[in-house]
Motif scaffolding. Structure first.
Motif, PDB file in Angstrom:
ATOM      1  N   ILE A   1       0.974  -1.240   0.122  1.00 27.67           N
ATOM      2  CA  ILE A   1      -0.237  -0.104   0.032  1.00 27.67           C
ATOM      3  C   ILE A   1       0.928   1.338  -0.296  1.00 27.67           C
ATOM      4  CG2 ILE A   1      -1.719   1.269   1.302  1.00 27.67           C
ATOM      5  CD1 ILE A   1      -2.727  -1.424   2.220  1.00 27.67           C
TER       6      ILE A   1
ATOM      7  N   TYR B   1       2.693   1.589  -3.544  1.00 27.23           N
ATOM      8  CA  TYR B   1       1.685   2.065  -4.469  1.00 27.23           C
ATOM      9  C   TYR B   1       1.049   3.583  -4.301  1.00 27.23           C
ATOM     10  CZ  TYR B   1       1.123  -2.568  -6.799  1.00 27.23           C
ATOM     11  OH  TYR B   1       1.265  -3.674  -7.425  1.00 27.23           O
ATOM     12  N   SER B   2       0.989   3.973  -3.036  1.00 26.57           N
ATOM     13  CA  SER B   2       0.500   5.361  -2.721  1.00 26.57           C
ATOM     14  C   SER B   2       1.657   6.333  -3.315  1.00 26.57           C
ATOM     15  CB  SER B   2       0.236   5.341  -1.139  1.00 26.57           C
ATOM     16  OG  SER B   2      -0.811   4.569  -0.876  1.00 26.57           O
TER      17      SER B   2
ATOM     18  N   ALA C   1       0.903   8.926  -6.052  1.00 20.78           N
ATOM     19  CA  ALA C   1       0.971  10.280  -5.602  1.00 20.78           C
ATOM     20  C   ALA C   1       1.830  11.188  -6.303  1.00 20.78           C
ATOM     21  CB  ALA C   1       1.569  10.431  -3.991  1.00 20.78           C
TER      22      ALA C   1
ATOM     23  N   TYR D   1      -5.833  14.311  -4.415  1.00 25.41           N
ATOM     24  CA  TYR D   1      -5.271  12.799  -4.640  1.00 25.41           C
ATOM     25  C   TYR D   1      -4.116  12.576  -4.315  1.00 25.41           C
ATOM     26  CZ  TYR D   1      -9.651  11.019  -7.051  1.00 25.41           C
ATOM     27  OH  TYR D   1     -11.097  10.742  -7.416  1.00 25.41           O
TER      28      TYR D   1
ATOM     29  N   LEU E   1      -2.815  10.444  -0.991  1.00 26.97           N
ATOM     30  CA  LEU E   1      -2.021   9.240  -1.110  1.00 26.97           C
ATOM     31  C   LEU E   1      -0.508   9.455  -0.423  1.00 26.97           C
ATOM     32  CD1 LEU E   1      -2.715   8.715  -4.905  1.00 26.97           C
ATOM     33  CD2 LEU E   1      -3.089   6.865  -2.847  1.00 26.97           C
TER      34      LEU E   1
ATOM     35  N   THR F   1      -1.000   8.589   3.303  1.00 30.68           N
ATOM     36  CA  THR F   1      -1.347   7.154   3.104  1.00 30.68           C
ATOM     37  C   THR F   1       0.098   6.627   3.373  1.00 30.68           C
ATOM     38  OG1 THR F   1      -3.417   7.084   2.198  1.00 30.68           O
ATOM     39  CG2 THR F   1      -2.230   5.090   2.199  1.00 30.68           C
ATOM     40  N   SER F   2       1.037   6.915   2.438  1.00 38.33           N
ATOM     41  CA  SER F   2       2.332   6.584   2.350  1.00 38.33           C
ATOM     42  C   SER F   2       3.201   6.525   3.556  1.00 38.33           C
ATOM     43  CB  SER F   2       3.107   6.939   1.149  1.00 38.33           C
ATOM     44  OG  SER F   2       4.416   6.418   0.751  1.00 38.33           O
TER      45      SER F   2
END
Length: 575
Positions: free
Chosen positions: A533, A536-537, A541, A552, A556, A559-560
């Motif tokens: 995750i 990919y984030s 991003a 977005y 992201l 999230t990363s």
């Protein structure tokens, strides 16, 4: 195009540095096979991780990404982005197991895990299968890509390119062993990153492109920007998303993305100082390979659609490009012709470095199999260390010659990518389970290897026929290969005798010690998911920052960061 004096100075300086590195480390590398192939087994994670990244940045990689973008848009990259799952599986479940084994090559695993003549046969046969056949196919794709770049940028033919480059790469890789490869990989990594980013910025701001905003809104580009495939397009959805995630990542063996680890990735894990360095190196590699590096290549691929919207425009612009070398993958090299003096020298140097880095790694890795798992195991068990190093150096020359010759029989990087995927189809699950399922034996591996290879060659020959016997989509070929191979090796596993208990107990005592096979399994699964995750984030991003979609991109990015924070907190439970 004509290179300026500055460009030639940069290129020649680079060659001199590589040769000097090979000569400086050659004395120590020649002392023993452990030094030549594993650098004394005391390498730090950051050097090993950078080397893994540099090796996977082959001369054919920018061309492959460009071809995927031109044909299927940005989402076309899911055919290799999905392999992140394979890489993270290796990081959290297998990296420390490889280092703990203490073996010299990953093929020694066979006589550690299995017993009897079948285990010995498997080790020797796979040394030739991977170290020679598979290795030559991989290097041939890199050789072809290097030849295409040289043809467009320097105007020299394929055989001239391979003659000059082969001599140089064979000299320094045969002299310096793995340590020489690691040091030159580090140099190549930084040159490549600087060159690719700088070139991308320059190309996007060409008058013909008009800047980032003009590029993103251009009629040839606007429909290619989606990061996720078009779910309404059944063919695209199956090819780019469903097959890679449902089948490909766990079922296929591909260089650099082997389920459970293997090949030159395993070689670097085995060369690490300890288990922690092996794990950190593999984690850094997967993050950098999938999240840090792709976007400059993607943006050049998109820009190429403005200047060279189709294959006809490419062939018209480069009429001297040989017919067998034409394809969408040459668009990357074509875009490099727009760079000014100095910058083209840096970029060309980075592409040459990428070629040499990958080839030198493949040569060192392949010769390690030939020496350690074939010659000294079956031909001359009493061979001295100097004799084994000599055989390693000779095999380096032979492998390079065979790869250069085979490169004349393939057409593009995508051809090689598809062929290698098909050859490894159906073997991946076996490599994942063999550490834990005691029922798996040498016959399981022999069956998987032979069946997948026969199916792949059958499909490859059919495709190359002037009138193919049948037409079948690539994903159906992969599904057939995976299904038939997997079913066959499972059946063979169940009807043949498992490895004897003594060998299994010795293996498990070495690999797992007093721990359970599934010690802290929930933390490893959590780490696996966080790694996927988080990476990919970061990848997405970066894309959304480029596209100007800040909401977005920021979400992201957060999230990363959260994934990284949680991963650091539970790291001790994983290791």
């Amino acid at each position: 195009m004509q290179l300026a004096t500055l460009d030639w100075v940069l290129i020649i300086t680079f060659f001199i540095i590589f040769l000097v590195v090979g000569i400086v480390v050659s004395k120590k590398a020649g002392k023993s096979t452990k030094e030549f192939f594993l650098s004394g087994r005391n390498m730090p994670w950051w050097l090993l991780g950078i080397s893994m990244v540099a090796t996977t940045f082959a001369a054919d990689t920018p061309g492959l990404v460009t071809e995927l973008v031109r044909v299927n848009g940005v989402s076309g990259n899911w055919v290799w982005w999905a392999m992140l799952l394979t890489g993270m599986l290796t990081v959290f479940f297998y990296a420390k197991l490889w280092r703990r084994s203490g073996i010299n090559t990953d093929l020694e695993f066979y006589e550690l895990r299995y017993s009897g003549k079948s285990a010995s046969f498997l080790r020797g046969f796979r040394a030739i299968y991977l170290g020679v056949i598979f290795n030559i196919i991989t290097m041939a794709g890199v050789c072809l890509a290097g030849a295409k770049i040289a043809n467009i940028l320097l105007g020299i033919s394929q055989w001239e390119t391979l003659l000059y480059s082969s001599i140089i790469v064979v000299i320094y890789s045969s002299l310096g062993g793995l340590k020489g490869v690691l040091i030159t990989d580090m140099i190549q990594f930084f040159i490549a990153m600087i060159g690719s980013v700088w070139a991308t910025v320059y190309i996007i701001n060409l008058p013909e492109i008009g800047g980032l905003q003009e590029l993103l809104t251009h009629e040839n580009v606007a429909g290619k920007l989606n990061i996720l495939p078009d779910f309404s397009n059944k063919e695209m959805l199956i090819t780019l998303f469903i097959i890679p995630f449902a089948v490909q990542w766990w079922s296929t063996w591909y260089p650099g993305a082997e389920p459970g680890g293997g090949g030159y990735i395993a070689q670097r894990m085995l060369a690490a100082k300890d288990e922690k360095n092996a794990t950190w190196a593999t984690l850094f590699f997967n993050f950098a390979h999938y999240a840090l590096r792709p976007w400059p290549w993607i943006m050049v691929g998109l820009a190429s659609l403005v200047l060279f919207p189709n294959l006809n425009s490419l062939s018209t612009a480069f009429p001297n490009l040989e017919t067998n070398m034409q394809g969408h993958d040459v668009a990357y090299a074509a875009m490099m012709t727009y760079l000014p003096a100095g910058l083209i020298g840096i970029v060309l140097t980075s592409l040459i470095a990428a070629f040499m880095s990958t080839i030198s790694t493949q040569l060192n890795w392949g010769s390690s199999y030939i020496v350690n798992d074939f010659y000294s195991r079956f031909i001359n068990q009493a061979a001295s260390e100097k004799q084994k190093v000599l055989v390693g150096r000779i095999s380096t020359v032979v492998l390079m010659l065979c790869a250069a010759l085979f490169s004349f029989y393939i057409k593009s990087a995508k051809d090689v990518f598809d062929l290698l995927l098909q050859i490894g189809a159906g073997t991946g699950l076996l490599f994942i389970l063999r550490w834990f399922w005691n029922r798996i034996n040498p016959y399981s591996e022999i069956a998987a290897m032979v069946i997948s290879f026969v199916i792949a060659i059958f499909f490859f020959i059919n495709k190359k026929l002037s009138t193919p016997l049948f037409e079948l989509e690539g994903y159906w070929q992969l599904i057939i290969g995976v299904t038939v191979t997997t079913l066959c090796w499972i059946v063979i596993t169940l009807i043949t005798k498992p490895t004897d208990d003594k060998t299994i107990n010795t293996f498990e005592s070495l690999i797992f010690g007093s721990e359970s096979k599934f010690h802290n399994i929930h933390f490893k699964i959590l780490g696996f998911l966080l790694g996927i995750i988080g990476t990919y984030s970061f990848l997405f991003a970066t894309g959304y920052y480029i596209y100007g979609n800040l909401s977005y991109a920021i979400a992201l990015t957060i999230t990363s960061i959260i994934c990284a924070g949680v991963l650091i907190k539970i790291w001790k439970k994983i290791i």
